[in-house]
Write a protein that holds these residues in place. Structure first.
Motif, PDB file in Angstrom:
ATOM      1  N   GLN A  41      42.943   8.110  36.013  1.00 16.07           N
ATOM      2  CA  GLN A  41      42.730   8.734  34.706  1.00 16.07           C
ATOM      3  C   GLN A  41      44.021   9.336  34.183  1.00 16.07           C
ATOM      4  O   GLN A  41      44.799   9.930  34.932  1.00 16.07           O
TER       5      GLN A  41
ATOM      6  N   GLU B  90      46.103   5.261  31.521  1.00 11.41           N
ATOM      7  CA  GLU B  90      45.663   4.057  30.818  1.00 11.41           C
ATOM      8  C   GLU B  90      46.730   3.482  29.890  1.00 11.41           C
ATOM      9  O   GLU B  90      46.962   2.269  29.883  1.00 11.41           O
TER      10      GLU B  90
ATOM     11  N   LYS C  29      39.027  -3.868  28.406  1.00 13.52           N
ATOM     12  CA  LYS C  29      38.775  -2.458  28.714  1.00 13.52           C
ATOM     13  C   LYS C  29      37.280  -2.166  28.623  1.00 13.52           C
ATOM     14  O   LYS C  29      36.614  -2.598  27.670  1.00 13.52           O
TER      15      LYS C  29
ATOM     16  N   SER D 145      38.716   4.447  31.937  1.00 14.55           N
ATOM     17  CA  SER D 145      39.809   4.039  32.826  1.00 14.55           C
ATOM     18  C   SER D 145      39.502   2.769  33.617  1.00 14.55           C
ATOM     19  O   SER D 145      40.198   2.463  34.574  1.00 14.55           O
TER      20      SER D 145
END
Length: 100
Positions: A12, A15, A42, A48
């Motif tokens: 996290q 990205e 994604k 994430s």
């Protein structure tokens, strides 16, 4: 044709850096004999999480051609530190396809 599938859980907050480095690293995978194409998608539900889809002519192109290459070492250096946990990579062959 073989489809390589990897679910990538990126740390996290990393990205944007991951997406930038992935675009750069794409030159290495796409230079391998037997490589056809790839996409990175994604996840909508998990910020994430990504899925990597790579089409190869055959399994050997990925397992031997890419993974034993100097290009893979560059790919690994650029991307592997982003993953937690490290992704499981699986390979699939088409049983049925409808392109409508």
């Amino acid at each position: 044709m073989i489809l390589e599938v990897a679910i990538l859980d990126v740390k996290q907050g990393e990205e944007i850096n991951f997406e930038r480095d992935f675009k750069f690293a794409s030159q290495y995978i796409s230079s391998i004999n037997g490589y056809l194409n790839h996409s990175l998608r994604k996840c909508v539900e998990v910020d994430s999480r990504y899925i990597l889809l790579v089409n190869w002519e055959d399994l050997k192109s990925h397992e031997v051609g890419f993974r034993t290459s100097k290009e893979y070492l560059k790919w690994k250096e650029l991307l592997h530190h982003y993953y937690d946990p490290f992704p499981v990579v699986e390979h699939y062959e088409t049983v049925f396809e409808n392109n409508k």
